[in-house]
Structures are given as C-alpha cells and as structure tokens.
Scaffold this motif. Structure first.
Motif, PDB file in Angstrom:
ATOM      1  N   SER A 231     -66.241  -4.576-106.291  1.00 44.54           N
ATOM      2  CA  SER A 231     -66.816  -5.455-107.309  1.00 44.54           C
ATOM      3  C   SER A 231     -67.426  -6.701-106.676  1.00 44.54           C
ATOM      4  CB  SER A 231     -65.742  -5.828-108.330  1.00 44.54           C
ATOM      5  OG  SER A 231     -64.944  -6.882-107.836  1.00 44.54           O
TER       6      SER A 231
ATOM      7  N   HIS B  37     -66.420  -9.620-106.246  1.00 44.52           N
ATOM      8  CA  HIS B  37     -65.538 -10.326-105.297  1.00 44.52           C
ATOM      9  C   HIS B  37     -65.647  -9.776-103.878  1.00 44.52           C
ATOM     10  CE1 HIS B  37     -63.535 -12.155-108.766  1.00 44.52           C
ATOM     11  NE2 HIS B  37     -62.963 -12.976-107.914  1.00 44.52           N
TER      12      HIS B  37
ATOM     13  N   SER C 122     -71.315 -18.076-114.974  1.00 51.89           N
ATOM     14  CA  SER C 122     -70.970 -17.375-116.208  1.00 51.89           C
ATOM     15  C   SER C 122     -69.799 -18.013-116.944  1.00 51.89           C
ATOM     16  CB  SER C 122     -70.650 -15.912-115.893  1.00 51.89           C
ATOM     17  OG  SER C 122     -69.660 -15.850-114.879  1.00 51.89           O
TER      18      SER C 122
HETATM   19  N1  PMP Z   1     -69.594 -14.357-109.782  1.00 52.60           N
HETATM   20  C1  PMP Z   1     -69.982 -14.485-111.060  1.00 52.60           C
HETATM   21  C2  PMP Z   1     -71.008 -15.504-111.413  1.00 52.60           C
HETATM   22  C3  PMP Z   1     -69.414 -13.658-112.041  1.00 52.60           C
HETATM   23  O1  PMP Z   1     -69.793 -13.807-113.318  1.00 52.60           O
HETATM   24  C4  PMP Z   1     -68.456 -12.682-111.664  1.00 52.60           C
HETATM   25  C5  PMP Z   1     -67.834 -11.739-112.670  1.00 52.60           C
HETATM   26  N2  PMP Z   1     -67.482 -12.301-113.889  1.00 52.60           N
HETATM   27  C6  PMP Z   1     -68.091 -12.597-110.307  1.00 52.60           C
HETATM   28  C7  PMP Z   1     -68.689 -13.443-109.401  1.00 52.60           C
HETATM   29  C8  PMP Z   1     -67.049 -11.650-109.829  1.00 52.60           C
HETATM   30  O2  PMP Z   1     -67.427 -10.335-109.970  1.00 52.60           O
HETATM   31  P1  PMP Z   1     -66.349  -9.142-110.133  1.00 52.60           P
HETATM   32  O3  PMP Z   1     -65.553  -9.420-111.363  1.00 52.60           O
HETATM   33  O4  PMP Z   1     -67.235  -7.939-110.237  1.00 52.60           O
HETATM   34  O5  PMP Z   1     -65.509  -9.132-108.907  1.00 52.60           O
END
Ligand code: PMP
Length: 393
Positions: free
Chosen positions: A81, A83, A158
């Motif tokens: 993901s 991260h 976000s």
């Molecule tokens: N950065 C931003 C700006 C995000 O909105 C998110 C996910 N909400 C992430 C990083 C992390 O991504 P993930 O949940 O896929 O690890």
C-alpha cells in the motif's frame, strides 16, 4: 494423543462464505472499483517472472510515467500500500544520522517523520494545524537552517482536505542540494502534478484512490538526482524488501540483461493497476482533473446549501478528491456517520490523526466522481442532519 492429530478444530467462521457487501465508498479511500478493473483482477494468475508479466510491468511503468508526467526510467510500483512507498522513499535515499525536513499539516507528515526517525534519521518538523499550508519562503528558511538531504511535502493532504501548492519548491530544494519528496496518494488523477516540470525528485501514489484499483499497489518514481543519492550510499537500506537496488532490477530499470527473483509481486494487483492506468490514459489527465474540479465544485454548493461549512476556506487550496466539512455545531460527528452508513449504505469518514473531531470527509474519486454521487452524498447528509438530534452542547 498422536502427534499427527489436529487439536484445533476448523473454525466455524471459515465454514461460512465470505461476506463483502456492495457499499458506496464515499470516504477518503478505498474508492469503489469499476467492473472493468475488478474483471482483470479475476484473470488467471501467471508466474511473476514470466515474459508476459514483465511486459505488463513495462506497461505499468509507462502508465505511471504518464500519470506522473515524468520521463524517469526509475519508475515502478511497490508491492504494498501507500505506506510501502513512503518507507521505500525514505529508506532508500536517507542514511542514519542524515537530516530530514518534514512538512506536517495533517497525519501524513507525522507518519513520514516517524518513519524517518525509526530508521535513524535526524528529523526536523515544520508543523501547522490541519488545513494550514507553508509558504515557499518558510520552506526555504527551514531548509537553509536544517540542511536536510530530503524534504517531504504532502500534495493531497487527505486528513485535512488540502491540496498544497508545489510550484517553486523543487527549485528551492535543488538550490540547497536537498531531494524533494511528494506524496500524491490522495491527489493523483484528481489534481494536476507534473513531476519533471515541477522538479520533484521522488513522487509516489496509491492504487485505491482516484486510480480506483484495489488497495495493495503503490506507484513510485525517482529521478536522476534521487538515484544518484540512493545508489551511492555507504550503508545498506534497513529494509531488504524495499531496497531499490533489488526492486530496480525486478522492474527492469537497472540496465541489466536479466531480472532476478527478489520477491513475488502481487500478480492480480498488478493486472488491476495496469487496467486503472489504462483507464486514466484513455480518459486523459486533463479531463480527469477537470472532472474532479467540477464535481467538487458541485458538492461545495450543495454542502453550503445544507448550511454546512467547508473546512478549507480558500477554494483554490481544496483537494478535489476529498472534501472536508467542519463538524456542524451541536452534532456528534460519529452519530452522523453511523446514521449515513446504516440508512444509506454509504461510507463517509471523520478526521484522521490531528484532524479527528475537526472534520467529516467526503471522497468522490475517479469512478465515483460523478454529480449523481454528489447528490446521493448530499441527500444522505441532509437526512442525517434532520434525524440525528442535536446534542445539548
Ligand atoms: N498518503 C496519503 C495522502 C493518504 O491519503 C494515504 C491513505 N489514506 C496514505 C498516504 C497511505 O496509504 P495506504 O493506506 O495505502 O498505506
């Protein structure tokens, strides 16, 4: 009792079929996945080292180069993901003891600061309350003071609903011999970003937001400055899995004639990512940016008609993919969200990290970015406001 007999019985839950309801995913991600992308995810698995898979990975690379507006050769997708991309960026370009500067105006900067601290970087934080943003002057002063090797900024914050201006920051970083790392997980495809023209050294995104693929893959790109730093380090990165010397070979970016086994990539996840990038290429970036802006504008009007206040006052700084609303006076935001989930089968969310208790968030991204969906979200909110009694605060 013999050693070969099982003592733990099959769990009852495993004997029941999987339940995954169809739901309106109007939160900050994951977003609903269009049938076309779901369908490719169900194609037969091929070997992760088969020639066809390498071709698919080459296509993904080209698709990311378009989406990021970059010619960088070192452009791949992480198996993991968003991260994973955050950690990959930090782990590969920073060595223990080096200085890192992180702009924090929501949860994502906080996360990157923690990631950098865990690998032994000397982390400096510039902090604003959620919704705040940094002037180029402030950024240059902090860079001049802390002399970081890396400066991190979130493009689409976000958790706050802010789309941070990026112009000029890449040049400041160059002048001070610092790499510019930008998070576009929540903004890619929804708001303009030009990796090469804006002198961004490392850029990453996620699959599950405006790209509308399932969660679990994360495009990332490094330019020559970033490659120079990460391939001339004295120490090895702390993570074997995220080491770009291996990943660049797996993705055919290191110029070597053969790709060697490093890890087994998520084959179906890559199929889906390729399809999502192909939808973006067909639609076109400009069209996608325009659509997100239009639908967001339509949503703002509807929210204001309901008497709600947008959390980011400056319209041009609002993130088109994720809209934040100030929690209306006298309401319990948890109750509103639970009502909307229960009666409208729709996800909207509260804040995250420092914005918890400050905002409610509506995400209309990619496939979900339609006025009809904005109408449904507004209708659900209106219903919740009518039926969730005001608490006597
Ligand atoms: N950065 C931003 C700006 C995000 O909105 C998110 C996910 N909400 C992430 C990083 C992390 O991504 P993930 O949940 O896929 O690890």
């Amino acid at each position: 009792r013999s050693m070969s007999s099982v003592t733990i019985p099959p769990p009852a839950c495993m004997l029941r079929p999987l339940e995954a309801p169809l739901r309106y995913l109007f939160g900050p991600g994951p977003s609903n996945v269009p049938p076309r992308i779901l369908a490719v995810g169900a194609k037969p698995i091929i070997g992760h080292m088969h020639q066809e898979m390498f071709e698919i990975m080459n296509d993904i690379k080209r698709g990311i180069q378009y989406a990021f507006q970059t010619e960088n050769n070192m452009t791949i997708s992480m198996s993991g993901s968003g991260h994973t991309a955050m950690e990959c960026a930090v782990f590969n370009v920073v060595e223990p003891g080096e200085s890192v500067l992180v702009a924090i105006n929501g949860i994502w900067g906080e996360r990157v600061a923690e990631i950098a601290e865990r690998m032994g970087a000397n982390v400096h934080r510039m902090v604003k309350t959620p919704g705040g943003y940094f002037s180029n002057k402030e950024i240059e002063q902090a860079i001049a003071k802390h002399k970081p090797v890396l400066f991190f900024l979130t493009h689409g914050e976000s958790s706050a609903g802010l789309c941070h201006p990026v112009n000029g920051i890449g040049d400041i970083c160059r002048k001070h011999n610092c790499l510019f790392l930008v998070d576009t997980v929540a903004s890619l495809g929804a708001a303009p970003i030009f990796m090469d023209k804006q002198n961004i050294d490392i850029l990453y995104t996620g699959s599950q937001k405006a790209l509308n693929a399932p969660p679990g893959t994360a495009p990332i790109s490094f330019n020559d400055r970033a490659c120079h730093k990460m391939f001339n380090r004295k120490t090895k990165p702390v993570s074997y899995l995220l080491d770009m010397t291996h990943l660049s070979n797996y993705w055919g970016c290191d110029g070597k004639p053969a790709r060697a086994y490093h890890h087994t990539g998520p084959v179906s996840g890559f199929f889906a990512l390729r399809e999502s990038l192909s939808i973006l290429a067909e639609k076109g970036l400009e069209e996608s940016w325009k659509k997100h802006k239009e639908v967001a504008g339509y949503l703002y009007r509807g929210l204001e008609d309901l008497g709600l206040k947008l959390f980011i006052p400056e319209r041009e700084l609002r993130l088109p993919s994720v809209t934040t609303i100030a929690i209306p006076d006298g309401y319990d935001w948890r109750e509103l969200l639970a009502y909307i989930m229960k009666h409208h089968n729709m996800e909207m969310t509260g804040g995250l990290g420092p914005s918890i208790g400050m905002v409610m968030r509506i995400g209309l991204m990619g496939y979900n970015c339609e006025k009809t969906n904005a109408d449904m979200a507004l209708n659900a909110l209106a219903d919740a406001l009518k039926n969730c009694k005001k608490s006597k605060a």
